[in-house]
Design an enzyme around this catalytic site. Structure first.
Site, short mmCIF file in Angstrom:
data_model
loop_
_atom_site.label_atom_id
_atom_site.label_comp_id
_atom_site.label_asym_id
_atom_site.label_seq_id
_atom_site.Cartn_x
_atom_site.Cartn_y
_atom_site.Cartn_z
N HIS A 163 0.85 -1.20 0.00
CA HIS A 163 0.00 0.00 0.00
C HIS A 163 0.88 1.24 0.00
CE1 HIS A 163 -3.74 -2.24 1.08
NE2 HIS A 163 -2.86 -3.09 1.57
N ASP B 108 -7.74 0.44 -5.05
CA ASP B 108 -8.39 -0.36 -4.02
C ASP B 108 -9.62 0.36 -3.48
OD1 ASP B 108 -7.93 -2.85 -2.93
OD2 ASP B 108 -7.10 -2.06 -1.07
N HIS C 83 -8.25 -8.59 -0.86
CA HIS C 83 -7.83 -9.01 0.47
C HIS C 83 -8.89 -10.00 0.96
CE1 HIS C 83 -5.47 -5.30 0.33
NE2 HIS C 83 -4.93 -5.55 1.50
N GLU D 272 -7.80 -12.88 5.73
CA GLU D 272 -6.85 -12.25 6.64
C GLU D 272 -7.46 -12.22 8.05
OE1 GLU D 272 -6.20 -8.08 5.91
OE2 GLU D 272 -4.45 -7.95 7.22
N ASP E 169 3.13 -5.38 2.51
CA ASP E 169 1.84 -4.79 2.88
C ASP E 169 2.00 -3.30 3.22
OD1 ASP E 169 -0.86 -4.85 3.16
OD2 ASP E 169 -0.92 -6.06 4.98
ZN LIG Z 1 -2.99 -5.06 2.31
#
Ligand SMILES: [Zn+2]
Length: 331
Positions: free
Chosen positions: A19, A139, A198, A201, A279
């Site tokens: 990100h 995103d 995603h 998670e 990440d």
């Molecule tokens: Zn992520």
């Protein structure tokens, strides 16, 4: 004789789950705080460092939010992009797919296309300096709902020619049924975007099945909980659907109590395609070379296995096959 650290450092690598906002180090955050005279600036330089010393998941979210609030103009995006790409190039990352929280930009009331111009000029400078190649993933955030996700997907399609390669979704997996985003993903795919999500998670394997069935996701971000469902692991292996594994992230956000419980080794034994990723490296105190080192230290991956992971990072990329082959030929 190479040390393992030297071996890792010289491996050509691709970053596929990164990100942009999570790459901003305290020094850069401080530059932005000075630039905009934000409340953080009033608190002093130490407050910027302190933000990264969070103790739990809500502290992590608070830090991420504060960083996002410091990105206010295209010039800010240019600065953070250039700095991020320099750091990646130093680790011999040759190619990256960087996630841009377009959903958060819209939520802040900003113009996504203007901000993206800033990102592209930061990229142009870094590419000239280092040769790094980047494509972008826009995103959406699940908690902002399907309407906001539609806007993100449309912006992504509009910027496809400028390097936006994929549409993805992040945020709270347990909010809203995946089916409410099905049409957005269908539309993004029909407009030529690649798809990632995603999933698995913070929610169970059913969330990964949803990403596959409802979104037709081509890659899964994290995918940790796949290990709870043998038929899912077999399916991921058979269909060659890559998982974007982020070891430090899972530890620092608290979804894993310790690294030894990460299924990385078991995934590899099942012949899954795995890429290692950071990440939010600035927030998790890591970089990509360190993630490879963690894989070596915690799961006993030898140099051959680490090399295979680096190769897999290119194989799992949203790149034309000729370009993939060119990167793979450099091993
Ligand atoms: Zn992520």
């Amino acid at each position: 004789m190479f040390s393992i650290e030297q071996f890792i450092a010289q491996l050509p690598k691709a970053e596929l789950h990164l990100h942009l906002e999570g790459c901003i180090a305290p020094d850069t955050l401080w530059k932005l705080a000075e630039r905009h005279r934000t409340p953080l600036f009033q608190q002093g330089r130490g407050a910027a460092d302190q933000l990264y010393q969070y103790a739990d998941f809500s502290g992590f979210l608070q830090a991420f939010k504060t960083i996002c609030q410091h990105l206010q103009t295209p010039d800010d995006y240019e600065l953070v992009t250039q700095e991020t790409l320099r750091q990646l190039a130093q680790q011999n990352v040759r190619y990256a797919e960087i996630i841009v929280s377009a959903g958060v930009m819209l939520w802040k009331g900003e113009n996504v296309r203007h901000n993206f111009e800033g990102i592209l000029s930061g990229y142009a400078r870094a590419r000239q300096e280092t040769g790094i190649r980047v494509q972008w993933i826009f995103d959406a955030a699940r908690q902002f709902g399907p309407e906001a996700a539609w806007t993100v997907a449309r912006e992504a399609v509009a910027l496809k020619e400028k390097g936006v390669v994929a549409f993805g979704i992040g945020g709270d997996e347990r909010q809203l049924a995946a089916s409410s985003f099905r049409e957005v993903f269908d539309d993004a795919r029909n407009n030529g975007l690649r798809l990632t999500a995603h999933a698995g998670e913070t929610a169970g394997p059913e969330s990964i099945w949803d990403a596959l069935h409802e979104f037709h996701a081509e890659r899964i971000g994290h995918g940790l909980t796949a290990i709870q469902d043998t038929s899912l692991v077999n399916h991921l292996a058979k269909e060659q659907i890559p998982l974007e594994v982020c070891l430090s992230s899972n530890l620092r956000t608290g979804v894993l109590a310790d690294l030894s419980s990460h299924p990385l080794r078991r995934f590899l034994d099942k012949k899954l395609i795995i890429s290692l990723n950071t990440d939010d490296p600035a927030l998790f105190g890591t970089d990509l070379n360190r993630e490879y080192l963690l894989a070596h230290q915690n799961f006993g991956l030898n140099s051959e296995e680490l090399r295979n992971l680096a190769k897999a990072s290119f194989q799992a990329a949203f790149l034309p096959s000729a370009e993939k082959s060119a990167y793979l030929a450099s091993f």
